[in-house]
Motif scaffolding. Sequence first.
Motif, mmCIF file in Angstrom:
data_model
loop_
_atom_site.group_PDB
_atom_site.id
_atom_site.type_symbol
_atom_site.label_atom_id
_atom_site.label_comp_id
_atom_site.label_asym_id
_atom_site.label_seq_id
_atom_site.Cartn_x
_atom_site.Cartn_y
_atom_site.Cartn_z
ATOM 1 N N ASN A 192 51.033 35.098 51.680
ATOM 2 C CA ASN A 192 51.487 35.067 50.539
ATOM 3 C C ASN A 192 50.118 34.613 49.511
ATOM 4 O O ASN A 192 49.540 33.553 49.999
ATOM 5 C CB ASN A 192 52.411 33.780 50.176
ATOM 6 N N ILE A 193 49.715 35.776 48.805
ATOM 7 C CA ILE A 193 48.354 35.505 48.114
ATOM 8 C C ILE A 193 48.606 35.185 46.795
ATOM 9 O O ILE A 193 47.794 35.136 46.009
ATOM 10 C CB ILE A 193 47.815 36.880 48.032
ATOM 11 N N SER A 194 49.954 35.093 46.207
ATOM 12 C CA SER A 194 50.062 34.441 44.561
ATOM 13 C C SER A 194 49.404 33.458 44.285
ATOM 14 O O SER A 194 48.837 33.266 43.115
ATOM 15 C CB SER A 194 51.697 34.135 44.578
ATOM 16 N N ASP A 195 49.109 32.272 45.275
ATOM 17 C CA ASP A 195 48.278 31.066 45.000
ATOM 18 C C ASP A 195 46.876 31.242 45.312
ATOM 19 O O ASP A 195 46.030 30.139 45.464
ATOM 20 C CB ASP A 195 48.962 29.899 45.492
ATOM 21 N N VAL A 196 46.553 32.424 45.929
ATOM 22 C CA VAL A 196 44.940 32.500 46.292
ATOM 23 C C VAL A 196 44.012 32.555 45.314
ATOM 24 O O VAL A 196 44.295 33.159 44.165
ATOM 25 C CB VAL A 196 44.927 33.557 47.344
ATOM 26 N N GLN A 197 43.036 31.630 45.231
ATOM 27 C CA GLN A 197 42.097 31.667 44.322
ATOM 28 C C GLN A 197 40.904 32.458 44.555
ATOM 29 O O GLN A 197 40.618 32.702 45.625
ATOM 30 C CB GLN A 197 41.215 30.353 44.231
ATOM 31 N N THR A 198 40.787 33.470 43.726
ATOM 32 C CA THR A 198 39.607 34.472 43.739
ATOM 33 C C THR A 198 38.723 34.471 42.645
ATOM 34 O O THR A 198 38.946 34.146 41.540
ATOM 35 C CB THR A 198 40.206 35.940 43.947
ATOM 36 N N THR A 199 37.621 35.162 42.833
ATOM 37 C CA THR A 199 36.645 35.295 41.748
ATOM 38 C C THR A 199 36.020 36.806 42.251
ATOM 39 O O THR A 199 36.088 37.254 43.505
ATOM 40 C CB THR A 199 35.506 34.442 41.938
ATOM 41 N N GLY A 200 35.385 37.391 41.196
ATOM 42 C CA GLY A 200 34.893 38.534 41.474
ATOM 43 C C GLY A 200 35.734 39.743 41.156
ATOM 44 O O GLY A 200 36.827 39.603 40.857
ATOM 45 N N ASN A 201 35.359 41.110 41.237
ATOM 46 C CA ASN A 201 36.183 42.248 41.064
ATOM 47 C C ASN A 201 36.225 43.020 42.415
ATOM 48 O O ASN A 201 35.548 42.826 43.355
ATOM 49 C CB ASN A 201 35.393 42.981 39.988
ATOM 50 N N PHE A 202 37.134 43.829 42.187
ATOM 51 C CA PHE A 202 37.498 44.841 43.243
ATOM 52 C C PHE A 202 38.177 46.010 42.717
ATOM 53 O O PHE A 202 39.005 45.995 42.020
ATOM 54 C CB PHE A 202 38.440 44.330 44.310
#
Length: 905
Positions: free
Chosen positions: A287-297
């Motif tokens: 489950n990636i709903s709560d994953v913290q991310t920065t940057g772009n893709f």
Amino acid sequence: MKKILKITGITLLIIVLLLVAAPFVFQSQIKDMVRNFVNNSVNANVEFSDVSLSFLSSFPQANVTVDDLVITNFKPFDGETLASVKTLSFDMSVKELFKKADDDPIKVNAIQINEALLTLKTNSYGDVNWDIAIATDSTNATVNDSKNSFTLDIESYGIKNSALTYLDEESNIKMHITELNHTGKGQFSETLSELDTDTEANVTFSYEDTEYLSNNKVKLDALIDLDLENSKYTFKENKALINNLPVEFQGFVQLIEDGQNIDITFENPGSTFKDFLAVIPETYSKNISDVQTTGNFKINGKIKGQVTETTIPTLDIKITSNNASFKYPELQKRVENIIIDASILNASGNIDDTYVDINTLNFKIDEDVFKASASIKNLTKNMLVNAHLDGVLNLENISKAYPIELKNDLKGIIKANVTTNFDMNAIETNAYNRIKNTGRVALSDFVFASADIVNPIEIYRAEVNFKPGIITLDNFKAKTGKSDLDATGTINNLLGFILSDKKLKGNFNVTSNHFVVSDFMIEGGSDQPVNQSTEPATALKIPAFLDCNVTADAKTVVYDNITLRNVKGSLTLQDEQATLNNVSSDVFKGNLSMNGSIDTRNKTPKFNMDLGMKNFDISESFNGLDLLKNIAPIANALQGKLNSAINLSGDLGDDFTPIMSSISGGALAELLTTKVEPQNAKILSALTGALNFIDVDQLDLKDLQTSLTFENGTVKILPFNLNYKDIGITVEGSHGFDKTMNYNAVFNVPAKYLGSEVNRLIGKINDNEVNKIAIPITASINGTFSTPKISTDLTSGVKNLTQQLIEIEKQKLISAGEDKIKDIIGNAMGNHSGATKDSTATQNNAPIKNAIKDILSGNSGSGQSPTKDTTKTNQNPVKDILNLFGKNKKKKQESEQSTVKDTVN
């Protein structure tokens, strides 16, 4: 794309062919009409269980349903199922059933396909299994089309819980679409119309045995303009999900005479790095709903050009990310400084010019930075790879930064700075001159567990040096189970082992302080669970991926319950076989040499071994080796040294020890200094009880040599000789591994050992030849080693003794007769008186005749002369000896009684 569109067209054609024959007559006529129409239209066998017409289920519409439809191919796919459909139904107005061909198009309101399985196949010759339409003459076809064809005006259709498989043996393409659910609305009778579709499915796609999509979930909402006259399909408003990555695309696909013309662009509408995680199947990314991310893709691309037999569209697909990071809330580590710059390109339209550029792939976990770049060209043929790796990777941090499920904890630190340049054909053919590797890889504190090994391998330190044409193992210190290893060597095809199914080849020098053989055996093969804690259910196996030569020097080696010291020799591992060459070891206070092989290719492992034993301690070796116990159980009572050469072969059990009932072979043995302890073997104690003239602990076994063979659980001993004082003994026979035995021991016993009474009786003969008499006594040894049964047959010995005594007495009589004759002749020639001469001659003729008669007859004489009395005296010892061994006991008793009687009288 051409084949995909063909698949779509053929699928719709099959549906149309099945529907066009449906409800044109009332229910009593529909089944036969459908079967005849379909079988006359397609070159395949079509069967169904029932066709029904209902005016109630879809009132006010009419409903026609075909149940259990199966389409089976003819040659070259004879007997293979093209399609199977549980139910195929369509709804239409009742009045549509009565329309003629020249009326307005038949308007079908809805078509439903439920639980369909469609298999589309292209064989290695280019034949396809979906080309089932019956060919017709073009002129006649035009006439028939004008009279008998039907135009369908479909408003909606649906496919539920279905699956499609596409197999292209010619191109080695495999595609599996499962859990397919698709709906569409539109009017297909118009030249220009619009189709609104909604699709969900799981897609697996592989090309050249490389899987690019692995059960990826795909969703597609597409609004498509249909230009049926020009066979052009334009995508207007389209949104797709590949796993959870949203993608929007525009463009068109047009069918042309040579194939398809394609012009499509696509991109992901978002730009966060979470979109990249969404590409990964949820099974792995969780489950990636709560994953913290920065940057772009960002992913965008353009596909433009024609799909023909010789060309593909040009490709320009870019994947980029800059200074991104992610962290799962439940995990400890963050992956950061992620930089991705990759592209898939083809500028010519020639499929061989397609290549992948990974200009940058960087990331950082904690303080460990890993950088990589690569270029992969000639994807469809002999793939060319140029790659560079540089960085540090703590393997333990992988599961702390990403939710990957590992069967075993992964530990270790990799430090690499390697550049490689190769083509796949070079790896497959071991063309090392085309494999360019430079750099160095170091591994420390690594723990590896696999189904191919029993225990995890702990590598404290490993250093691999890459040079063009050769890879050297400069340092390798490891432990597995109770075994330690220290190795150096060369590796010939490390990339072939890592990137393909090639075997790991090399030459290694291995030293060890303590080496346990069972630590390096597979428990039941690669299908067994990793790092099993239970005993293997199947035989141990030598890993199939090993193809190497090992020169070994180990201070201690443990094999089953045997401890060998100072083990030296060479070992070849290949094709699940191990070959031992000139292996030597100190064991059982002596020296052991081994040459042979172990073969684990089959379900039951086999072995063939030559063993040389020098100065073995008999007690230790026979107590430590079940094999020797079974070959010579009596050795349990021996103390001393042994030399032996054994050849044996047979099957190995699950624990890699010999199955005794399967072994066969032979052995030569020589006893050196020995001491017999009969209390340790019941057979020797039994012999002592049966033969009172033998004291087995005084047997002289020094320099005894014997030869034996064994097969099917039976050991056969060839005759051998040994001595006890001046008694010669010959032994031969056999015994089984079940401890049963069948032996004969022949004792050549001098008469003096038969007791005082025998010696007294023999002494009456008063001849030196008597001292040379020896009686062969046979002891039959049967039963088991724990409960031996010994019997002696004295008849032959008594008979032999009797014959010898008679012969001695006979020779004495002959000598006596000769002397007597000489005396008589001398006396006769000395007499001068005639009367006296006649009287003397008369008196002496009887003794001469009696002596000659005795000599010729072998008896002691006749008449009442002294010669007769003497002969009787000499015959008595023979009779007495017969009586001594139990013969004519009754007569002996009667004789004794008679003697007593005479004495009394």
